[in-house]
Design a protein around this motif. Sequence first.
Motif, PDB file in Angstrom:
ATOM      1  N   PHE A  40       0.925  -1.177  -0.002  1.00 45.30           N
ATOM      2  CA  PHE A  40       0.044   0.044  -0.061  1.00 45.30           C
ATOM      3  C   PHE A  40       0.842   1.259   0.143  1.00 45.30           C
ATOM      4  CE2 PHE A  40      -3.807   2.308   0.878  1.00 45.30           C
ATOM      5  CZ  PHE A  40      -3.619   3.559   1.497  1.00 45.30           C
ATOM      6  N   GLY A  41       0.732   2.207  -0.951  1.00 44.65           N
ATOM      7  CA  GLY A  41       1.244   3.479  -1.026  1.00 44.65           C
ATOM      8  C   GLY A  41       2.656   3.357  -1.930  1.00 44.65           C
ATOM      9  N   SER A  42       2.595   2.150  -2.683  1.00 43.10           N
ATOM     10  CA  SER A  42       3.909   1.833  -3.750  1.00 43.10           C
ATOM     11  C   SER A  42       3.851   3.092  -4.654  1.00 43.10           C
ATOM     12  CB  SER A  42       3.740   0.839  -4.333  1.00 43.10           C
ATOM     13  OG  SER A  42       3.845  -0.395  -3.472  1.00 43.10           O
ATOM     14  N   ALA A  43       2.416   3.693  -4.895  1.00 37.40           N
ATOM     15  CA  ALA A  43       2.396   4.700  -5.923  1.00 37.40           C
ATOM     16  C   ALA A  43       1.147   5.496  -5.479  1.00 37.40           C
ATOM     17  CB  ALA A  43       1.760   4.346  -7.121  1.00 37.40           C
ATOM     18  N   VAL A  44       1.308   6.931  -5.388  1.00 39.74           N
ATOM     19  CA  VAL A  44       0.190   7.827  -4.941  1.00 39.74           C
ATOM     20  C   VAL A  44      -0.123   8.983  -5.773  1.00 39.74           C
ATOM     21  CG1 VAL A  44       0.535   7.210  -2.447  1.00 39.74           C
ATOM     22  CG2 VAL A  44       1.617   8.961  -3.609  1.00 39.74           C
ATOM     23  N   VAL A  45      -1.319   9.250  -5.829  1.00 36.70           N
ATOM     24  CA  VAL A  45      -1.542  10.480  -6.836  1.00 36.70           C
ATOM     25  C   VAL A  45      -2.746  11.144  -6.395  1.00 36.70           C
ATOM     26  CG1 VAL A  45      -3.063   9.178  -8.631  1.00 36.70           C
ATOM     27  CG2 VAL A  45      -1.837  11.312  -9.008  1.00 36.70           C
ATOM     28  N   LEU A  46      -2.771  12.391  -6.173  1.00 35.02           N
ATOM     29  CA  LEU A  46      -3.885  13.263  -5.633  1.00 35.02           C
ATOM     30  C   LEU A  46      -4.586  13.826  -6.727  1.00 35.02           C
ATOM     31  CD1 LEU A  46      -4.985  14.320  -2.828  1.00 35.02           C
ATOM     32  CD2 LEU A  46      -3.661  16.415  -3.309  1.00 35.02           C
ATOM     33  N   LEU A  48      -8.866  15.412  -8.049  1.00 31.62           N
ATOM     34  CA  LEU A  48     -10.039  16.230  -7.593  1.00 31.62           C
ATOM     35  C   LEU A  48     -10.861  15.217  -6.557  1.00 31.62           C
ATOM     36  CD1 LEU A  48     -10.990  18.130 -10.521  1.00 31.62           C
ATOM     37  CD2 LEU A  48      -9.684  19.077  -8.687  1.00 31.62           C
ATOM     38  N   GLN A  49     -10.845  13.834  -6.813  1.00 29.92           N
ATOM     39  CA  GLN A  49     -11.709  12.958  -6.133  1.00 29.92           C
ATOM     40  C   GLN A  49     -11.145  12.659  -4.723  1.00 29.92           C
ATOM     41  OE1 GLN A  49     -11.094  12.487  -9.548  1.00 29.92           O
ATOM     42  NE2 GLN A  49     -12.837  13.643  -9.956  1.00 29.92           N
ATOM     43  N   GLY A  50      -9.878  12.787  -4.728  1.00 29.97           N
ATOM     44  CA  GLY A  50      -9.135  12.493  -3.507  1.00 29.97           C
ATOM     45  C   GLY A  50      -7.718  12.010  -3.567  1.00 29.97           C
ATOM     46  N   LEU A  51      -7.357  11.201  -2.519  1.00 27.65           N
ATOM     47  CA  LEU A  51      -5.990  10.513  -2.792  1.00 27.65           C
ATOM     48  C   LEU A  51      -6.317   9.024  -3.203  1.00 27.65           C
ATOM     49  CD1 LEU A  51      -2.984  10.587  -2.041  1.00 27.65           C
ATOM     50  CD2 LEU A  51      -3.453   9.798   0.197  1.00 27.65           C
ATOM     51  N   TYR A  52      -5.357   8.929  -4.284  1.00 32.28           N
ATOM     52  CA  TYR A  52      -5.545   7.443  -4.688  1.00 32.28           C
ATOM     53  C   TYR A  52      -3.969   6.814  -4.334  1.00 32.28           C
ATOM     54  CZ  TYR A  52      -9.257   8.313  -7.990  1.00 32.28           C
ATOM     55  OH  TYR A  52     -10.463   8.605  -8.669  1.00 32.28           O
ATOM     56  N   ALA A  53      -4.256   5.488  -4.000  1.00 30.44           N
ATOM     57  CA  ALA A  53      -2.966   4.876  -3.454  1.00 30.44           C
ATOM     58  C   ALA A  53      -3.102   3.495  -4.138  1.00 30.44           C
ATOM     59  CB  ALA A  53      -3.013   4.600  -2.146  1.00 30.44           C
ATOM     60  N   GLY A  54      -1.737   3.105  -4.618  1.00 30.06           N
ATOM     61  CA  GLY A  54      -1.697   1.701  -5.352  1.00 30.06           C
ATOM     62  C   GLY A  54      -1.192   0.719  -4.094  1.00 30.06           C
ATOM     63  N   ALA A  55      -1.586  -0.524  -4.359  1.00 33.84           N
ATOM     64  CA  ALA A  55      -1.102  -1.596  -3.456  1.00 33.84           C
ATOM     65  C   ALA A  55      -0.835  -2.818  -4.597  1.00 33.84           C
ATOM     66  CB  ALA A  55      -2.005  -1.987  -2.288  1.00 33.84           C
ATOM     67  N   PRO A  56       0.197  -2.789  -5.120  1.00 36.97           N
ATOM     68  CA  PRO A  56       0.459  -3.686  -6.025  1.00 36.97           C
ATOM     69  C   PRO A  56       0.699  -5.317  -5.946  1.00 36.97           C
ATOM     70  CG  PRO A  56       2.354  -2.433  -6.169  1.00 36.97           C
ATOM     71  CD  PRO A  56       1.171  -1.908  -5.152  1.00 36.97           C
ATOM     72  N   PHE A  57       0.920  -5.305  -4.544  1.00 40.34           N
ATOM     73  CA  PHE A  57       1.420  -6.642  -4.447  1.00 40.34           C
ATOM     74  C   PHE A  57       0.053  -7.590  -3.773  1.00 40.34           C
ATOM     75  CE2 PHE A  57       5.418  -4.292  -2.579  1.00 40.34           C
ATOM     76  CZ  PHE A  57       5.752  -4.279  -4.035  1.00 40.34           C
ATOM     77  N   GLY A  58       0.189  -9.060  -3.663  1.00 32.18           N
ATOM     78  CA  GLY A  58      -1.035  -9.610  -3.523  1.00 32.18           C
ATOM     79  C   GLY A  58      -2.014  -9.610  -4.665  1.00 32.18           C
ATOM     80  N   GLU A  59      -3.189  -9.090  -4.282  1.00 35.26           N
ATOM     81  CA  GLU A  59      -4.289  -9.356  -5.246  1.00 35.26           C
ATOM     82  C   GLU A  59      -4.084  -8.019  -6.278  1.00 35.26           C
ATOM     83  OE1 GLU A  59      -7.944  -9.323  -3.557  1.00 35.26           O
ATOM     84  OE2 GLU A  59      -7.572 -10.952  -2.229  1.00 35.26           O
ATOM     85  N   GLY A  60      -3.293  -7.103  -5.892  1.00 34.75           N
ATOM     86  CA  GLY A  60      -3.197  -5.911  -6.768  1.00 34.75           C
ATOM     87  C   GLY A  60      -4.368  -5.100  -6.481  1.00 34.75           C
ATOM     88  N   ARG A  61      -4.415  -3.900  -5.696  1.00 41.24           N
ATOM     89  CA  ARG A  61      -5.583  -3.000  -5.416  1.00 41.24           C
ATOM     90  C   ARG A  61      -5.011  -1.502  -5.781  1.00 41.24           C
ATOM     91  NH1 ARG A  61      -5.761  -6.474  -0.635  1.00 41.24           N
ATOM     92  NH2 ARG A  61      -7.628  -7.637  -0.831  1.00 41.24           N
ATOM     93  N   VAL A  62      -6.156  -0.740  -6.019  1.00 41.03           N
ATOM     94  CA  VAL A  62      -5.961   0.640  -6.282  1.00 41.03           C
ATOM     95  C   VAL A  62      -7.001   1.103  -5.120  1.00 41.03           C
ATOM     96  CG1 VAL A  62      -6.277   2.750  -7.569  1.00 41.03           C
ATOM     97  CG2 VAL A  62      -5.088   0.777  -8.517  1.00 41.03           C
ATOM     98  N   TYR A  63      -6.823   2.112  -4.219  1.00 39.00           N
ATOM     99  CA  TYR A  63      -7.443   2.429  -3.223  1.00 39.00           C
ATOM    100  C   TYR A  63      -7.791   4.121  -3.643  1.00 39.00           C
ATOM    101  CZ  TYR A  63      -6.548  -1.230   0.052  1.00 39.00           C
ATOM    102  OH  TYR A  63      -6.371  -2.368   0.601  1.00 39.00           O
ATOM    103  N   LEU A  64      -9.194   4.557  -3.410  1.00 40.27           N
ATOM    104  CA  LEU A  64      -9.491   5.927  -3.457  1.00 40.27           C
ATOM    105  C   LEU A  64      -9.959   6.305  -1.891  1.00 40.27           C
ATOM    106  CD1 LEU A  64     -10.198   8.967  -4.490  1.00 40.27           C
ATOM    107  CD2 LEU A  64     -12.383   7.819  -5.357  1.00 40.27           C
TER     108      LEU A  64
END
Length: 201
Positions: A40-46, A48-64
């Motif tokens: 979690f947090g391997s990639a982040v970008v801000l 207008l919708q909020g903070l996106y964070a990448g979690a590429p290990f395991g199942e591979g997830r993108v959080y908003l």
Amino acid sequence: RAMLGLLLACHSSQPPSVVLDPPTPVAVGRREGQEPNEGFGSAVVLSLQGLYAGAPFGEGRVYLEDKVILSGGHMGRSLASSPELGVIVGDPINGRVYTSNGHILLNGPGIGGALAAWKGQWAASGAEGVWQGYFRAGPRPDALAFNESGALAMGFAQGEVALRWGEVQITRTHMDGLGQALIWGDLDADGEGEWIAGAPI
């Protein structure tokens, strides 16, 4: 000690010898992923919708913020955003670039390891080079960034060339990983932008 930034003025092919000590961070909030060791947090970008964070290990997830909006493969290895494009997501294991709603923008071997966006343009690294409206064959960049004029720069953490934009190349003088990360900004507040490259080794 890892270097925070190396200033590379776009009008010069010679990097000035400027190393900045990192500021002391101040925590203003905290986000956590849903699973341990998911990156979690391997990639982040801000956006207008909020903070996106990448979690590429395991199942591979993108959080908003705290919600998973995409999952699968190696999603979230890279993220990029512009107001015109919104957020785009890299999944180099499956070789895809997605929009934040899961629409596939591009397929190809290793595509999505690094992403950059500027206005209506975007670029992605792949096993065979770089895609920016078309494929340009060459080594796979570790980092991509656009400057304020839409010129694309590429960073290479290994190899003879560390940084490249247009016809300019910065060759490697130390095995320091220069080119692993790359952004454009006015770091020294002189009114002119610079390429800012990370050298983590």
